[in-house]
Design a protein around this motif. Structure first.
Motif, PDB file in Angstrom:
ATOM      1  N   HIS A 169      -3.336  -6.693   8.675  1.00 61.97           N
ATOM      2  CA  HIS A 169      -2.290  -6.528   7.669  1.00 61.97           C
ATOM      3  C   HIS A 169      -1.734  -7.897   7.298  1.00 61.97           C
ATOM      4  N   VAL A 170      -1.417  -8.065   6.026  1.00 59.85           N
ATOM      5  CA  VAL A 170      -0.809  -9.305   5.561  1.00 59.85           C
ATOM      6  C   VAL A 170       0.419  -8.967   4.731  1.00 59.85           C
ATOM      7  N   ALA A 171       1.331  -9.913   4.680  1.00 62.49           N
ATOM      8  CA  ALA A 171       2.567  -9.700   3.930  1.00 62.49           C
ATOM      9  C   ALA A 171       2.257  -9.413   2.460  1.00 62.49           C
ATOM     10  N   GLY A 172       2.931  -8.420   1.906  1.00 65.18           N
ATOM     11  CA  GLY A 172       2.775  -8.091   0.502  1.00 65.18           C
ATOM     12  C   GLY A 172       1.579  -7.239   0.172  1.00 65.18           C
ATOM     13  N   GLU A 173       0.845  -6.769   1.162  1.00 60.84           N
ATOM     14  CA  GLU A 173      -0.343  -5.963   0.875  1.00 60.84           C
ATOM     15  C   GLU A 173       0.060  -4.633   0.246  1.00 60.84           C
ATOM     16  N   THR A 174      -0.814  -4.110  -0.570  1.00 56.57           N
ATOM     17  CA  THR A 174      -0.579  -2.805  -1.172  1.00 56.57           C
ATOM     18  C   THR A 174      -1.351  -1.707  -0.465  1.00 56.57           C
ATOM     19  N   SER A 175      -2.405  -2.077   0.242  1.00 49.97           N
ATOM     20  CA  SER A 175      -3.174  -1.080   0.985  1.00 49.97           C
ATOM     21  C   SER A 175      -3.988  -1.780   2.063  1.00 49.97           C
ATOM     22  N   ALA A 176      -4.252  -1.047   3.115  1.00 50.68           N
ATOM     23  CA  ALA A 176      -5.117  -1.518   4.193  1.00 50.68           C
ATOM     24  C   ALA A 176      -5.802  -0.289   4.775  1.00 50.68           C
TER      25      ALA A 176
ATOM     26  N   GLY B  83     -11.956  -8.356   2.411  1.00 46.53           N
ATOM     27  CA  GLY B  83     -11.330  -9.480   3.100  1.00 46.53           C
ATOM     28  C   GLY B  83     -11.603  -9.472   4.590  1.00 46.53           C
ATOM     29  N   ASN B  84     -10.521  -9.613   5.373  1.00 44.82           N
ATOM     30  CA  ASN B  84     -10.667  -9.632   6.827  1.00 44.82           C
ATOM     31  C   ASN B  84     -10.941  -8.256   7.425  1.00 44.82           C
ATOM     32  N   ASN B  85     -10.834  -7.215   6.609  1.00 47.40           N
ATOM     33  CA  ASN B  85     -11.103  -5.863   7.102  1.00 47.40           C
ATOM     34  C   ASN B  85     -12.547  -5.438   6.834  1.00 47.40           C
TER      35      ASN B  85
END
Length: 788
Positions: A265-272, A301-303
């Motif tokens: 998870h990163v700051a400001g993400e809209t979905s993960a 990305g990192n996922n």
């Protein structure tokens, strides 16, 4: 058992039968002695009265075998403790077997800051990449666990541990039964679960008795094609007579379990993504997932998704223990033990992520990396572990009038290894997570560390008055470690490091770690206790990364650390009131305990990584530094209401506030952590168990609330609270009487309401990013047990 010898904590997990507290480990074990008749041990009886502790000067509770197995047959003893106040435990599988995503905090301390033993044998600090021990469920089959003792805050001075800053967890194996018996137990359930347990007890022959038992466990992962499982063997021999007690124990464990990738998870993400499932065993899908050059989809990305990941662990553990009765008032216990571990952690993933092209180019410059690694676009990374350790413990106990005096020695010699290797994943012959890789292309590094530990202790318990006991003692903790790297990385193969990883010695000696305590019996039913204890956590002796001096960026950094760094220390103050009451009316009894504590935690060590801690696969040399202190304050309030012999309601409410006192530096940047809460540890937790006894049937509903947890050191991100319910129903199967003995069943449903959310949070950054593992879905299991 006489009332004045039988002690129990008010925070009785499941509130089904009493929990035992005792003045020392030997008494705690005696409280958990197995019944001569297995039918008596497992019978469903009336809800027992929980009695108040009358022996210890600190908060400590022993959870017995029946309570552990009633939560879920085969459960990890550590997971069984999650019903107690102040304990925060999460893992991806219902049994708590998966170690890669296991999370444990007690009163704000992480699992690696607690001490663990099994029958007195040290189990190390429970890091996933373990270098000095093994998990309790690998040390002894769960069904053979007699009980587990949690001392939150202040552990016994004799506990063989170098990491018990925040308390101790002691697991005890059951002794052989006095009567000949064959026990059979089978569990089936969700996701193709099958758990088979067999045990043969010889019964008494002369002064001796013995058992041998075997376990086979299989369970499918709930969100991808993976199979958790393994085999385990236990054997125990006891010879007990007037001269003393001889115990021999042997454990073999061979397990393979798939690891689950956490969600970034990163700051400001809209979905993960809720989960990051592997593509194994669909190799065609794995090939189609990558670009022709081995790149993952940019949008993920990192996922991104790996092909598979797993942990393979093989352990041998054995001990010989003799408790010699020198006289009516003096005993001398001596124990020797040996542990060998051969393990590997495996990740088969894309070659185009997390800095891998730069790493591989160091070893194969100007080459087609896809072809080098089997033309699949994937490579297999391993961390290959080996532990070879042996030790001895000796404790002398004597009753001298009003004084109970004990002194002891623990010595351990440990040789551990950690090798990082990379293997090809052949497009024409893909590997499997259930086989160990061979023929590495790259050995990135290899560490070998020799460690010697010496621990001494001395204490006196003085019956100052009939109603007052004073206790005082101290321990000395000494560690002598030498680390070497037979295989050094090439220049550029370790992020943030020079060509050579550091080698050398670090000796740490703390001669005086005191403990003071007192117990005041206000009445036959009420008791006050106070305790203060100082503890130290020795430096981690692991050469494979993490919070270890042998993972620092250069020899100069290591030498400076060895000269100036200080081990973590804590001073724990705790006080409490225990009591019990009987009433006439609807409510027939109340057992309760309240405890308050304050901890000064100093010289906190923090790993400051040169790579994104929670997304990098190549690793890197961290900066390891003392970054200040932590202040912790908390309250545990627990109790059981009894409504006759049919119904009881147990509740445990806990509050913990752990805050950093200082900022720290990451290079030239100040990281503002002063006044911030320790991430990963909730302030509020509440657990309850409602138990209904209907004669031959017992029904319990367990609830657990875990409050909001911060996910970064600066508290800029957090994960929300969750509330989970579990249901258990158990009883006898009388229609089978005649050809079997004591037939019974237990049905369990976990996550009854099928909730979703973040189960545990992986903290690895100051701000802006963190990882989570998800709450597993509702699962159901049925266990059938019988004796012959």
């Amino acid at each position: 058992m006489k009332t004045n010898l039988k002690v129990a904590a008010a925070c009785a997990a499941l509130a089904l039968t009493p929990l035992a507290l005792a003045d020392n480990v030997a008494a705690a074990v005696a409280e958990m002695a197995p019944a001569a008749d297995p039918a008596e041990a497992a019978a469903v009886g009336p809800i027992a009265t929980v009695e108040i502790a009358t022996r210890r000067t600190r908060s400590s509770v022993a959870l017995k075998q029946d309570e552990i197995q009633k939560i879920l047959p085969g459960i990890n003893p550590l997971k069984a403790l999650q019903t107690l106040p102040g304990v925060n435990f999460q893992t991806a599988d219902p049994w708590g077997n998966n170690e890669q995503n296991l999370s444990l905090t007690v009163h704000g301390f992480s699992g690696q800051q607690l001490g663990y033993t099994m029958d007195g044998v040290p189990l190390g600090d429970q890091q996933y990449g373990n270098y000095n021990g093994l998990s309790p469920q690998r040390a002894v089959i769960s069904e053979n666990v007699r009980g587990v003792v949690l001392s939150s805050g202040a552990g016994d001075l004799a506990t063989a541990s170098t990491s018990n800053l925040g308390g101790t967890i002691e697991t005890f194996s059951s002794d052989p039964l006095a009567s000949r018996n064959v026990a059979v137990q089978q569990t089936v359930g969700s996701y193709q679960t099958s758990r088979t347990f067999l045990r043969y007890d010889s019964g008494k022959f002369g002064d001796s008795r013995a058992y041998i038992s075997a376990l086979h466990h299989e369970a499918h992962a709930w969100d991808f094609e993976g199979r958790q499982g393994g085999n385990q063997l236990n054997a125990k021999f006891v010879n007990d007579n007037a001269s003393g007690k001889l115990t021999l124990f042997l454990n073999y464990s061979d397990k393979i379990e798939p690891n689950e990738d956490s969600t970034v998870h990163v700051a400001g993400e809209t979905s993960a993504p809720y989960t990051r499932p592997f593509t194994y065993p669909d190799f065609a899908k794995a090939l189609a997932y990558l670009s022709p050059t081995g790149a993952t989809p940019a949008a993920e990305g990192n996922n991104y998704r790996n092909y598979y990941s797993d942990a393979q662990r093989e352990d041998w553990l054995g001990y010989a223990r003799y408790e010699w009765n020198l006289s009516d008032s003096m005993t001398w216990m001596n124990q020797v033990y040996y542990h060998y571990d051969n393990g590997v952690g495996v990740v088969a993933g894309p070659i185009g992520v997390a800095g891998l092209p730069a790493l591989f180019a160091v070893y194969y410059p100007n080459q087609n990396l896809k072809q080098v690694f089997g033309n699949s676009g994937y490579a297999t990374r391993t961390t290959e572990y080996q532990i070879n350790r042996a030790g001895v413990q000796s404790i002398l106990r004597a009753e001298l009038g009003e004084h109970k005096v004990q002194g002891g020695l623990w010595f351990e010699h440990n040789e551990s290894q950690a090798y990082r290797r990379w293997y090809a994943l052949d497009v024409n012959n893909p590997s499997s997570p259930y086989d160990r890789p061979s023929n590495p292309l790259i050995t990135q590094y290899g560490s070998e560390i020799e460690n010697k530990v010496v621990q001494l202790h001395l204490q006196d318990e003085w019956q100052f008055r009939p109603d007052v006991v004073l206790q005082a003692g101290f321990k000395s903790s000494l560690q002598f470690a030498h680390g070497d790297f037979p295989v050094q990385p090439k220049l550029g193969a370790i992020a943030g490091g020079s060509k050579a990883l550091p080698v050398g010695d670090i000796d740490t000696k703390k001669w005086f770690l005191p403990q003071l305590g007192a117990r005041w019996d206000l009445s036959a039913r009420d008791q006050v206790f106070v305790n203060v204890q100082k503890n130290m956590r020795q430096f981690v002796t692991y050469g494979g990364g993490g919070a270890s001096p042998w993972s620092l960026a250069s020899q100069q950094a290591f030498d400076l650390f060895a000269k100036e760094a200080k081990p973590e220390t804590s001073v724990t103050f705790e006080a409490g009131l225990r009591g019990s009451r009987n009433f006439d009316g609807v409510v027939t009894g109340l057992d309760g305990q309240v405890s308050v504590y304050h901890v000064n935690f100093k010289n906190r060590l923090l790993t400051i990584s040169p790579t994104p801690v929670i997304s990098s696969i190549i690793g890197g040399n961290p900066v390891l530094a003392n970054v200040g202190s932590v202040k912790t304050d908390g309250v545990d309030l627990s109790g059981t209401l009894h409504f006759g012999r049919r119904f009881s309601l147990y509740n445990a409410l806990s509050y913990n506030r752990s805050q950093y006192d200082d900022n720290y530096l990451n290079g030239a940047t100040t990281v503002p952590t002063s006044g911030k809460n320790v991430p990963g540890s909730p302030e509020w937790m509440d657990k309850f168990v409602a138990t209904l006894n209907l004669g031959q049937t017992e029904v319990s509903l367990q609830g657990e609330y875990v409050g909001k947890r911060y996910a970064t050191y600066t508290n800029d991100l957090s994960v929300p609270s969750y509330f989970l319910l579990n249901l258990a129903v158990g009883g006898k199967l009388p229609f089978l009487d005649g050809w079997v003995k004591n037939a019974r069943y237990r049905a369990t449903v976990t996550n009854l309401a099928d909730r979703m959310g973040s189960l545990n949070v992986v903290v690895g950054a100051a701000d802006k990013t963190y990882n989570t593992f998800p709450i597993p879905p509702r699962q159901g299991f049925l266990t059938v047990m019988a004796d012959f």
